[in-house]
Design an enzyme around this catalytic site. Structure first.
Site, PDB file in Angstrom:
ATOM      1  CG  ASP A   1      -8.607   0.782   2.436  1.00 53.57           C
ATOM      2  OD1 ASP A   1      -7.861   1.382   3.226  1.00 53.57           O
ATOM      3  OD2 ASP A   1      -9.759   1.159   2.176  1.00 53.57           O
TER       4      ASP A   1
ATOM      5  CG  ASP B   1     -10.946   1.718   5.972  1.00 51.15           C
ATOM      6  OD1 ASP B   1      -9.862   2.331   6.007  1.00 51.15           O
ATOM      7  OD2 ASP B   1     -11.706   1.750   4.993  1.00 51.15           O
TER       8      ASP B   1
ATOM      9  NE  ARG C   1      -3.580   2.685   0.640  1.00 49.54           N
ATOM     10  CZ  ARG C   1      -4.667   2.899   1.358  1.00 49.54           C
ATOM     11  NH1 ARG C   1      -5.185   1.926   2.081  1.00 49.54           N
ATOM     12  NH2 ARG C   1      -5.241   4.078   1.361  1.00 49.54           N
TER      13      ARG C   1
ATOM     14  NE  ARG D   1      -8.051   1.937  -0.761  1.00 50.86           N
ATOM     15  CZ  ARG D   1      -8.880   2.719  -1.439  1.00 50.86           C
ATOM     16  NH1 ARG D   1      -8.485   3.324  -2.518  1.00 50.86           N
ATOM     17  NH2 ARG D   1     -10.114   2.898  -1.044  1.00 50.86           N
TER      18      ARG D   1
END
Length: 157
Positions: free
Chosen positions: A98, A100, A84, A95
């Site tokens: 990811d 989160d 990333r 990407r």
């Protein structure tokens, strides 16, 4: 230990392999135990230029024995290990990975580096659907609505 939910996404490379490796990396941390993982969903990219590759998205449920900000640092380190690259804050780009931090127990937090619950959670079907697979009746802190109701609200729009 708080139960945390982490959104997974990838739209570059061998997406499924990268997501599985990221889950294994999470589980290898001494402060984190992976409890469950949702199915993966292929989703259209949001906020990216036309022609951007589709994402694979899912959610993982973890037991976290570290503070939320430390967990976020772990997530960012795992993203970096999997290629990333972050160019500018707030810019959406394709990407490899990811991760989160969506929810961290019942914590409501607004720090420079971390807002909990994730501020765009109620608008993201690619997060709500896999989160609903794991915990449809979970009440999202600060919103006083279940994951299922948030997903239903998106369906009604």
């Amino acid at each position: 230990m708080p139960i945390a939910y982490i959104g997974l996404g990838s739209n570059l490379g061998d997406r499924a392999t990268v997501l599985q490796a990221a889950v294994e990396d999470l589980d290898s941390l001494s402060e984190v135990v992976v409890l469950r993982q949702s199915p993966l969903y292929e989703t259209a990219p949001e906020g990216l230029p036309p022609g951007a590759p589709a994402f694979l998205n899912g959610v993982v449920e973890v037991d976290a024995a570290c503070p939320a900000l430390d967990l976020l640092k772990h997530l960012m380190a795992i993203e970096t290990r999997h290629g990333r690259v972050r160019h500018a804050p707030g810019v959406y780009e394709s990407r490899t990975l990811d991760l989160d931090l969506l929810l961290y127990g019942s914590v409501i937090m607004q720090e420079t580096d971390l807002i909990l619950p994730h501020p765009r959670l109620p608008q993201r079907r690619f997060v709500l659907q896999p989160l609903c697979d794991l915990c449809p009746d979970l009440i999202v802190p600060g919103l006083r609505q279940s994951v299922h109701r948030l997903l239903a609200a998106l369906d009604s729009k």
